[in-house]
Scaffold this active site. Structure first.
Site, PDB file in Angstrom:
ATOM      1  N   THR A  63      -1.404   1.914  22.499  1.00  0.00           N
ATOM      2  CA  THR A  63      -0.016   1.913  22.959  1.00  0.00           C
ATOM      3  C   THR A  63       0.044   1.802  24.481  1.00  0.00           C
ATOM      4  O   THR A  63       0.924   1.131  25.028  1.00  0.00           O
ATOM      5  CB  THR A  63       0.720   3.184  22.484  1.00  0.00           C
ATOM      6  OG1 THR A  63       0.565   3.299  21.066  1.00  0.00           O
ATOM      7  CG2 THR A  63       2.197   3.097  22.806  1.00  0.00           C
ATOM      8  N   ARG A 112       0.810  10.912  15.640  1.00  0.00           N
ATOM      9  CA  ARG A 112       0.043   9.738  15.252  1.00  0.00           C
ATOM     10  C   ARG A 112      -1.353   9.710  15.859  1.00  0.00           C
ATOM     11  O   ARG A 112      -2.004   8.676  15.873  1.00  0.00           O
ATOM     12  CB  ARG A 112       0.799   8.472  15.682  1.00  0.00           C
ATOM     13  CG  ARG A 112       2.103   8.244  14.957  1.00  0.00           C
ATOM     14  CD  ARG A 112       1.896   7.768  13.527  1.00  0.00           C
ATOM     15  NE  ARG A 112       1.299   6.448  13.508  1.00  0.00           N
ATOM     16  CZ  ARG A 112       2.006   5.313  13.574  1.00  0.00           C
ATOM     17  NH1 ARG A 112       3.312   5.353  13.640  1.00  0.00           N
ATOM     18  NH2 ARG A 112       1.417   4.141  13.554  1.00  0.00           N
ATOM     19  N   HIS A 138      10.000  -6.229  15.988  1.00  0.00           N
ATOM     20  CA  HIS A 138       8.980  -6.995  16.716  1.00  0.00           C
ATOM     21  C   HIS A 138       8.543  -8.225  15.922  1.00  0.00           C
ATOM     22  O   HIS A 138       8.483  -9.336  16.462  1.00  0.00           O
ATOM     23  CB  HIS A 138       7.780  -6.091  16.986  1.00  0.00           C
ATOM     24  CG  HIS A 138       6.639  -6.802  17.653  1.00  0.00           C
ATOM     25  ND1 HIS A 138       6.687  -7.233  18.958  1.00  0.00           N
ATOM     26  CD2 HIS A 138       5.417  -7.158  17.201  1.00  0.00           C
ATOM     27  CE1 HIS A 138       5.548  -7.825  19.282  1.00  0.00           C
ATOM     28  NE2 HIS A 138       4.759  -7.791  18.228  1.00  0.00           N
ATOM     29  N   GLN A 179       5.329   3.561   7.900  1.00  0.00           N
ATOM     30  CA  GLN A 179       4.900   2.718   9.004  1.00  0.00           C
ATOM     31  C   GLN A 179       5.793   1.492   9.189  1.00  0.00           C
ATOM     32  O   GLN A 179       5.638   0.747  10.159  1.00  0.00           O
ATOM     33  CB  GLN A 179       3.444   2.297   8.790  1.00  0.00           C
ATOM     34  CG  GLN A 179       2.482   3.484   8.878  1.00  0.00           C
ATOM     35  CD  GLN A 179       1.039   3.068   8.638  1.00  0.00           C
ATOM     36  OE1 GLN A 179       0.668   2.698   7.538  1.00  0.00           O
ATOM     37  NE2 GLN A 179       0.230   3.132   9.675  1.00  0.00           N
ATOM     38  N   GLN A 206      -0.364  -1.761  25.314  1.00  0.00           N
ATOM     39  CA  GLN A 206       0.864  -2.499  25.043  1.00  0.00           C
ATOM     40  C   GLN A 206       1.923  -2.233  26.112  1.00  0.00           C
ATOM     41  O   GLN A 206       2.648  -3.151  26.511  1.00  0.00           O
ATOM     42  CB  GLN A 206       1.389  -2.129  23.648  1.00  0.00           C
ATOM     43  CG  GLN A 206       0.529  -2.706  22.532  1.00  0.00           C
ATOM     44  CD  GLN A 206       0.922  -2.163  21.167  1.00  0.00           C
ATOM     45  OE1 GLN A 206       1.162  -0.975  21.008  1.00  0.00           O
ATOM     46  NE2 GLN A 206       0.976  -3.042  20.173  1.00  0.00           N
ATOM     47  N   ARG A 261       0.827  -1.218   0.000  1.00  0.00           N
ATOM     48  CA  ARG A 261       0.000   0.000   0.000  1.00  0.00           C
ATOM     49  C   ARG A 261       0.855   1.259   0.000  1.00  0.00           C
ATOM     50  O   ARG A 261       0.340   2.353   0.130  1.00  0.00           O
ATOM     51  CB  ARG A 261      -0.920  -0.018   1.222  1.00  0.00           C
ATOM     52  CG  ARG A 261      -1.945  -1.146   1.201  1.00  0.00           C
ATOM     53  CD  ARG A 261      -2.577  -1.356   2.552  1.00  0.00           C
ATOM     54  NE  ARG A 261      -3.302  -0.174   3.001  1.00  0.00           N
ATOM     55  CZ  ARG A 261      -3.325   0.268   4.255  1.00  0.00           C
ATOM     56  NH1 ARG A 261      -2.628  -0.357   5.195  1.00  0.00           N
ATOM     57  NH2 ARG A 261      -4.017   1.336   4.579  1.00  0.00           N
TER      58      ARG A 261
END
Length: 294
Positions: free
Chosen positions: A208, A266, A150, A142, A211, A137
């Site tokens: 976030t 963001r 990760h 990103q 996380q 895309r």
């Protein structure tokens, strides 16, 4: 001659190393040795950081809206299933959340835990599609170090987890991660459904936070091991790896939080607009107040 001796020594070390592996997984997919998965991971890194962007450089970005909706909700369902299996195979049926050892027997409970450990490991390869979709895309911004690291380190380390210690206290972070992925991929799925759903996604910032809580809990849980007087966990090396993993990702996500959200880069568009309006009002009010004092 020296090269041959070195090669022979490496082979002997590897054979001695693999002899301690869990024989129950000998014939399972990708479990015979770490080399097939290493090839996949290296190919993934090469594609998302070099080959993919070069291929897409002069091409139009793919419209993957429908694919993304299906993909994200499939991962949600898979994560829900893994949550259930982790709970039913130990974390909700007997584990103490303290010194939980690996059960190497062939009992239904032990094999159920081992099976969900392998499924969790395999799901990490499925999740590599996240990055591949970014590349297709042309969302290259990103494809960050944090993102690629990760998706690369998780399957690599989990091969050793499944092959040597499929169960016990080393699987707590997998349960937590599966719970987080239910929330996270639900967000991604709704986001992929289009702009009319954006107003329901004001909670993006809290992903976030969730996380960060996850990694704090992982680090806290695994750190118990160092304060237990007697915990004969079969492979202590995994305790150190999980502890280091938790600390590294806690630091990386804190850094991400600071640059992505503290500076507002963001935030969802609706919150960006609110933030802009808030700062504009402050500036205007400050100007007006300044004028009053002149």
């Amino acid at each position: 001659m020296q090269i041959n001796n070195l090669t022979s020594s490496v082979v002997l070390i590897y054979k001695d190393f693999i002899q301690n592996a869990d024989s129950r997984t000998d014939d399972w997919l990708l479990m015979s040795s770490p080399f097939p998965q290493t090839f996949i991971i290296v190919a993934y890194i090469y594609f998302v950081t070099s080959l993919g962007p070069k291929i897409m450089e002069n091409r139009k970005a793919f419209d993957l809206k429908s694919v993304l909706v299906v993909y994200n909700f499939v991962v949600v369902m898979l994560s829900l299933y893994m949550c259930y299996e982790f709970v039913m195979s130990g974390w909700g049926t007997g584990y103490s959340f303290h010194c939980d050892l690996v059960d190497y027997s062939n009992s239904p409970q032990a094999m159920r835990m081992l099976a969900v450990c392998w499924l969790y490991y395999f799901s990490k390869f499925i999740e590599m599609l996240d990055t591949i979709f970014f590349v297709l895309r042309k969302k290259n911004s990103q494809v960050t170090f944090l993102h690629v690291y990760h998706h690369s380190i998780m399957p690599f380390t989990w091969w050793f987890g499944v092959r040597f210690a499929g169960g016990g206290l080393g699987t707590f972070h997998a349960l937590l991660n599966s719970i987080v992925h239910v929330i996270m991929y639900s967000y991604y799925g709704l986001s992929a459904m289009g702009p009319k759903y954006q107003k329901y996604l004001w909670w993006k910032k809290y992903l976030t936070t969730i996380q960060l809580i996850q990694f704090a809990m992982v680090t806290t849980h695994i750190s118990q091991y160092f304060f237990m007087k007697d915990c004969p966990y079969q492979f202590p090396i995994f305790v150190y790896i999980i502890g280091l993993y938790g600390l590294i990702f806690l630091f990386l996500f804190l850094n991400f939080w600071y640059h992505a959200y503290t500076k507002g880069k963001r935030l969802p568009k609706v919150l960006q607009a609110q933030r802009w309006a808030f700062h504009t009002n402050r500036v205007m009010n400050g100007t007006a107040n300044h004028g009053k004092h002149e």
